[in-house]
Design a protein around this motif. Structure first.
Motif, PDB file in Angstrom:
ATOM      1  N   ASP A 149     -45.217  13.109 -33.005  1.00 38.99           N
ATOM      2  CA  ASP A 149     -45.676  14.413 -33.480  1.00 38.99           C
ATOM      3  C   ASP A 149     -46.882  14.938 -32.711  1.00 38.99           C
ATOM      4  O   ASP A 149     -46.961  16.122 -32.374  1.00 38.99           O
ATOM      5  CB  ASP A 149     -46.016  14.341 -34.970  1.00 38.99           C
ATOM      6  CG  ASP A 149     -44.779  14.250 -35.846  1.00 38.99           C
ATOM      7  OD1 ASP A 149     -43.664  14.176 -35.275  1.00 38.99           O
ATOM      8  OD2 ASP A 149     -44.914  14.228 -37.079  1.00 38.99           O
ATOM      9  N   SER A 150     -47.859  14.054 -32.433  1.00 42.28           N
ATOM     10  CA  SER A 150     -49.119  14.514 -31.828  1.00 42.28           C
ATOM     11  C   SER A 150     -49.094  14.511 -30.310  1.00 42.28           C
ATOM     12  O   SER A 150     -49.782  15.304 -29.670  1.00 42.28           O
ATOM     13  CB  SER A 150     -50.288  13.634 -32.308  1.00 42.28           C
ATOM     14  OG  SER A 150     -50.514  13.809 -33.691  1.00 42.28           O
ATOM     15  N   ALA A 176     -56.529  11.136 -34.571  1.00 40.99           N
ATOM     16  CA  ALA A 176     -55.157  11.654 -34.632  1.00 40.99           C
ATOM     17  C   ALA A 176     -54.746  12.352 -33.336  1.00 40.99           C
ATOM     18  O   ALA A 176     -53.559  12.450 -33.020  1.00 40.99           O
ATOM     19  CB  ALA A 176     -55.013  12.622 -35.808  1.00 40.99           C
ATOM     20  N   GLN A 177     -55.743  12.822 -32.559  1.00 44.60           N
ATOM     21  CA  GLN A 177     -55.456  13.490 -31.289  1.00 44.60           C
ATOM     22  C   GLN A 177     -56.079  12.754 -30.110  1.00 44.60           C
ATOM     23  O   GLN A 177     -56.217  13.325 -29.027  1.00 44.60           O
ATOM     24  CB  GLN A 177     -55.995  14.934 -31.326  1.00 44.60           C
ATOM     25  CG  GLN A 177     -55.451  15.786 -32.464  1.00 44.60           C
ATOM     26  CD  GLN A 177     -53.965  16.050 -32.334  1.00 44.60           C
ATOM     27  OE1 GLN A 177     -53.425  16.121 -31.238  1.00 44.60           O
ATOM     28  NE2 GLN A 177     -53.284  16.187 -33.463  1.00 44.60           N
TER      29      GLN A 177
END
Length: 390
Positions: free
Chosen positions: A237-238, A294-295
């Motif tokens: 997703d990321s 998360a990124q």
């Protein structure tokens, strides 16, 4: 008479533990590919990982105690035949349900490494026990982490089924080597299998340090399982990465796993109470890093190193504590501890999938942070009186 543990046998057990336990974790980087094959949701396909861990917990409960009753060679012969059949069935699965059932039996038969750890403790002297446990555990942990690298690459290049067929060949070769090289230990327990199993409750009821170790281990492994189950979804997703890149994160976890040898030696000399406390702190720090990453690939890499190092330090110290008592029942106390450990892993897999589905990566990170804080709370609340002399 128990044979003395040689370095060649010790490293054979370490190598074998890694190869066998890898069967449990091949599926994690493959979940996206399996999802595409069967047209299943992320939550539904996570049941493959869940079934494997539940199977492992049942194998620990019903197979590992036999190490106090039967020859290790007899156990290996039965176990490896069933393991090889389960791996073949997984590779040939035509439905998700068939794969889930096969995965349960893969997990059930992959409990064999938990016979090697009490065996290493039994064949070691008091001064070298922590080192021996650490070496076997380092092999086991490298197998756990390395399995993700291998399966991620093979899955992406050749398809997820090929991974199960390759594992089948590896297990057949390993069985021949173990039958040839591993000492044949014959325990002294003469009671029935029923009495053997009933004695598990006796040790659980009468050993508070064992119960506490099992709870700490379960909480720690629940967090790690939540991480590895959902990492493949985060990477997709990321960052748009597939199973191959996700699997390579195992390389960085191996750095933490290699610390198992150092921790094993330290636990023979340093207060176990302190090692557990600082392990809990390290786990909390790792999850805070995950929360902010998360990124960030760099942040995720740092978090993987720290979370694996923290959990392995906690795990090896827990085992050194429980093996210091009841020398004739080491397989049974290890069963109690490891059943708790992997039930925690199964719960973490489920909670991680739920957290991801509803709250994304932040939900998974907060879950891991909470579980790590709980380790510190239960340790500080109950450990001082038990380990004040450690």
């Amino acid at each position: 008479m128990t044979p003395k543990l040689s370095n060649s046998v010790l490293y054979l057990m370490s190598f074998s533990a890694g190869l066998v336990v890898a069967n449990l974790y091949y599926n994690q980087p493959l979940l996206n590919l399996i999802s595409e094959t069967f047209g299943a949701t992320e939550a539904a396909v996570s049941n493959v990982a869940l079934a494997t861990q539940l199977g492992y917990a049942f194998g620990l409960l019903f197979i590992v105690p036999l190490g106090d009753k039967l020859s290790n060679h007899k156990i290996l012969q039965f176990d490896f035949i069933l393991m090889i059949l389960a791996l073949i069935a997984a590779g040939m699965s035509q439905t998700l349900l068939a794969l889930i059932v096969s995965s349960f039996f893969i997990g059930f038969t992959s409990a064999i490494p938990q016979l090697f750890i009490p065996m290493a403790a039994q064949m070691s002297d008091e001064q070298g026990r922590g080192r021996a446990i650490g070496i076997v555990m380092s092999g086991l942990l490298i197998g756990i982490l390395g399995s993700r690298i291998i399966s991620g690459f093979i899955g992406e290049e050749f398809g997820w089924r090929v991974m199960y067929y390759a594992a089948t060949v590896l297990m057949a070769i390993l069985f021949v080597i173990l039958k040839w090289k591993l000492p044949n230990l014959k325990p002294n327990y003469n009671g029935s299998y029923g009495a053997l199993m009933m004695s598990l409750w006796h040790y659980f009821k009468t050993e508070p340090s064992l119960r506490l170790a099992a709870l700490r281990g379960a909480l720690g492994f629940a967090g790690l399982s939540a991480f590895w189950t959902t990492l493949v979804f985060l990477m997709e997703d990321s960052f748009g990465y597939g199973s191959g890149v996700t699997g390579t994160f195992g390389i960085f976890g191996i750095v933490g796993a290699l610390g198992a040898i150092v921790v094993g030696k330290l636990s023979d000399k340093v207060s176990k109470n302190k090692i557990i406390f600082y392990s809990g702190i390290l786990l909390v720090i790792s999850w805070v890093i995950f929360l902010m990453s998360a990124q960030s690939i760099i942040g995720l890499i740092l978090g993987v190193v720290l979370v694996d190092l923290g959990l392995q330090a906690l795990h090896i110290t827990n085992q050194n504590i429980i093996f210091s008592k009841n020398p004739d029942a080491r397989n049974r106390v290890n069963t109690i501890y490891m059943v708790g450990f992997f039930i925690g892993g199964a719960i973490g897999t489920t909670l991680g999938a739920i957290a991801w589905q509803h709250l994304g990566w932040k939900g998974v990170s907060w879950l891991g942070t909470l579980l790590s804080v709980l380790i510190l709370i239960v340790h500080l609340a109950y450990s001082k009186k038990q380990y004040k002399n450690s």
